[in-house]
Write an enzyme that holds these catalytic residues in place. Sequence first.
Site, PDB file in Angstrom:
ATOM      1  N   ARG A   1      -2.346  -1.840  -3.629  1.00  0.00           N
ATOM      2  CA  ARG A   1      -3.357  -1.156  -3.471  1.00  0.00           C
ATOM      3  C   ARG A   1      -3.303   0.171  -4.459  1.00  0.00           C
ATOM      4  O   ARG A   1      -2.456   0.776  -4.417  1.00  0.00           O
ATOM      5  CB  ARG A   1      -3.604  -0.658  -2.113  1.00  0.00           C
ATOM      6  CG  ARG A   1      -4.806   0.174  -1.692  1.00  0.00           C
ATOM      7  CD  ARG A   1      -4.722   1.238  -0.766  1.00  0.00           C
ATOM      8  NE  ARG A   1      -5.711   2.121  -0.376  1.00  0.00           N
ATOM      9  CZ  ARG A   1      -5.852   3.302   0.351  1.00  0.00           C
ATOM     10  NH1 ARG A   1      -4.701   3.447   1.038  1.00  0.00           N
ATOM     11  NH2 ARG A   1      -6.548   3.845   0.348  1.00  0.00           N
TER      12      ARG A   1
ATOM     13  N   ARG B   1     -10.545  16.956   6.218  1.00  0.00           N
ATOM     14  CA  ARG B   1     -11.228  17.167   4.771  1.00  0.00           C
ATOM     15  C   ARG B   1     -12.671  17.635   5.258  1.00  0.00           C
ATOM     16  O   ARG B   1     -13.264  17.084   6.055  1.00  0.00           O
ATOM     17  CB  ARG B   1     -11.415  16.011   3.935  1.00  0.00           C
ATOM     18  CG  ARG B   1     -10.088  15.618   3.454  1.00  0.00           C
ATOM     19  CD  ARG B   1     -10.092  14.445   2.644  1.00  0.00           C
ATOM     20  NE  ARG B   1      -9.115  13.521   2.923  1.00  0.00           N
ATOM     21  CZ  ARG B   1      -9.125  11.980   2.557  1.00  0.00           C
ATOM     22  NH1 ARG B   1     -10.384  11.527   2.335  1.00  0.00           N
ATOM     23  NH2 ARG B   1      -8.007  11.456   2.991  1.00  0.00           N
TER      24      ARG B   1
ATOM     25  N   ASN C   1       0.987  -1.291  -0.104  1.00  0.00           N
ATOM     26  CA  ASN C   1      -0.006  -0.118  -0.066  1.00  0.00           C
ATOM     27  C   ASN C   1       0.956   1.291  -0.071  1.00  0.00           C
ATOM     28  O   ASN C   1       1.469   1.821   1.017  1.00  0.00           O
ATOM     29  CB  ASN C   1      -0.938  -0.045   1.195  1.00  0.00           C
ATOM     30  CG  ASN C   1      -1.758   0.956   1.327  1.00  0.00           C
ATOM     31  OD1 ASN C   1      -1.954   2.107   0.564  1.00  0.00           O
ATOM     32  ND2 ASN C   1      -2.785   1.108   2.229  1.00  0.00           N
TER      33      ASN C   1
ATOM     34  N   HIS D   1     -12.084   3.740  -0.391  1.00  0.00           N
ATOM     35  CA  HIS D   1     -12.124   2.522   0.655  1.00  0.00           C
ATOM     36  C   HIS D   1     -13.042   1.307   0.269  1.00  0.00           C
ATOM     37  O   HIS D   1     -13.477   0.668   1.272  1.00  0.00           O
ATOM     38  CB  HIS D   1     -12.838   3.048   1.922  1.00  0.00           C
ATOM     39  CG  HIS D   1     -12.050   4.434   2.572  1.00  0.00           C
ATOM     40  ND1 HIS D   1     -13.067   5.550   3.146  1.00  0.00           N
ATOM     41  CD2 HIS D   1     -11.023   4.707   2.913  1.00  0.00           C
ATOM     42  CE1 HIS D   1     -12.059   6.266   3.453  1.00  0.00           C
ATOM     43  NE2 HIS D   1     -11.034   6.087   3.360  1.00  0.00           N
TER      44      HIS D   1
ATOM     45  N   GLU E   1      -7.823  -4.420   4.975  1.00  0.00           N
ATOM     46  CA  GLU E   1      -7.884  -4.327   3.552  1.00  0.00           C
ATOM     47  C   GLU E   1      -6.496  -5.104   3.086  1.00  0.00           C
ATOM     48  O   GLU E   1      -6.734  -5.500   1.725  1.00  0.00           O
ATOM     49  CB  GLU E   1      -7.301  -2.777   3.118  1.00  0.00           C
ATOM     50  CG  GLU E   1      -8.784  -1.922   3.505  1.00  0.00           C
ATOM     51  CD  GLU E   1      -8.557  -0.300   3.747  1.00  0.00           C
ATOM     52  OE1 GLU E   1      -8.365   0.222   2.717  1.00  0.00           O
ATOM     53  OE2 GLU E   1      -8.053  -0.056   4.848  1.00  0.00           O
TER      54      GLU E   1
END
Length: 392
Positions: free
Chosen positions: A87, A235, A7, A176, A378
């Site tokens: 990823r 964010r 990742n 995601h 993940e």
Amino acid sequence: MKVLAVNAGSSSLKFQVYEMPEEKVLISGLFERIGIDGSYTIKYQGEKNKKDVSLPTHKEAVQILIEELKNYHVVEDMAELKGVGHRVVHGGDKYADSVLITDEVVKVLEDLVPLAPLHNPANITVINVFRELVPEATQVAVFDTGFHQTMPIENYLYPVPYEWYEKYSVRKYGFHGTSHKYVSKRCQELLGKDDAKIIVCHIGNGGSISAIKDGKCIDTSMGLSPNAGIMMGTRAGDIDSSMILYMKNNAGMSVEEIDNALNKKSGLLGISGVSSDSRDIEDGVKEGNERCALAQKMYVRKIVNYIAQYYVLLGGADAICFTAGVGENSKGTRSDIISSLACLGIKIDPVKNDVRGEETLISTEDSTCKVYIIPTDEEVMIARDTYAFAQK
Ligand code: ADP
């Protein structure tokens, strides 16, 4: 079979080596501050080892990673590493599933850079380095956007001129996805129901909510970019788009500065003025900091709004799942969210909710909908898809 899950971020690279199909983690680690100065941490048999090294580019990180796999005798020869799974943040509307990486796929990823200018370049760099240094291994791309490709068009289009979609691919993609897929699949198993209606709340530093039915994503809160939907650590999430022109004309900011502020100086950090980390916000609330209390209230409100929206979209829900940093660890945030859903008859048990990072059913017996904490994974999803391709 040994498989590596990678990742890569713009200045970091996380990895895990699995023995498949057992899904046993043999070694894991994190390279940080790539392009700045550099350090890396390796976790092996419960022990952590950190070193400072020079990491001018991702290539040095991959070279050290390969050396360390041999030093720790995870592999004696790199030929033992049969697969490398990457990823990749943005697969556009090209990839609904993981894909075997070829020259053609790399070209598509390059074409997708305008959609993910901060993320895809690092992914491509690392893919190229692994293809060069471990050419025999099967390389697989696993997309953050993939799981959301099942959304119906009325849910992924924005009500803007249709040509924006046709000519510039402006639409909702969602992110995601690997986490939403893992958590919803696990929830289906726990419920013993393949056609379950599930709302997944992936709330960490970044965050997104998804509505899932029959194992397929129907809608998700992130959009064209990961700066849409709920309020996050730094964010803003959903805003009135006119704010951008308004701030440009009235605050003398450039569009890039405004975009940077909406991505990096907003959310929990922007409102609290204290921190993007929900632990600091919770401490601030305890100390009576009003801006922290306001940030927490707004954060919970935005999440509840999406849950309510998806509850109606799905026609009710069998389960709501909490995952990622905040979802797995913050009992206060989970409790604030579920309290706001009392009118739907959804309730959690405060004793069961008093856990961190453990797969747990936290709803009461009489709750109209089950509420779970399901820690996301993940990396194991990347390893599974990579293993599937490497076996072919
Ligand atoms: P990312 O989006 O970077 O992958 P994570 O899913 O790792 O983020 O979540 C990180 C966030 O999780 C931290 O910023 C912090 O707000 C939150 N977090 C971690 N542990 C706790 C805790 N014990 N209580 C509340 N929040 C926590």
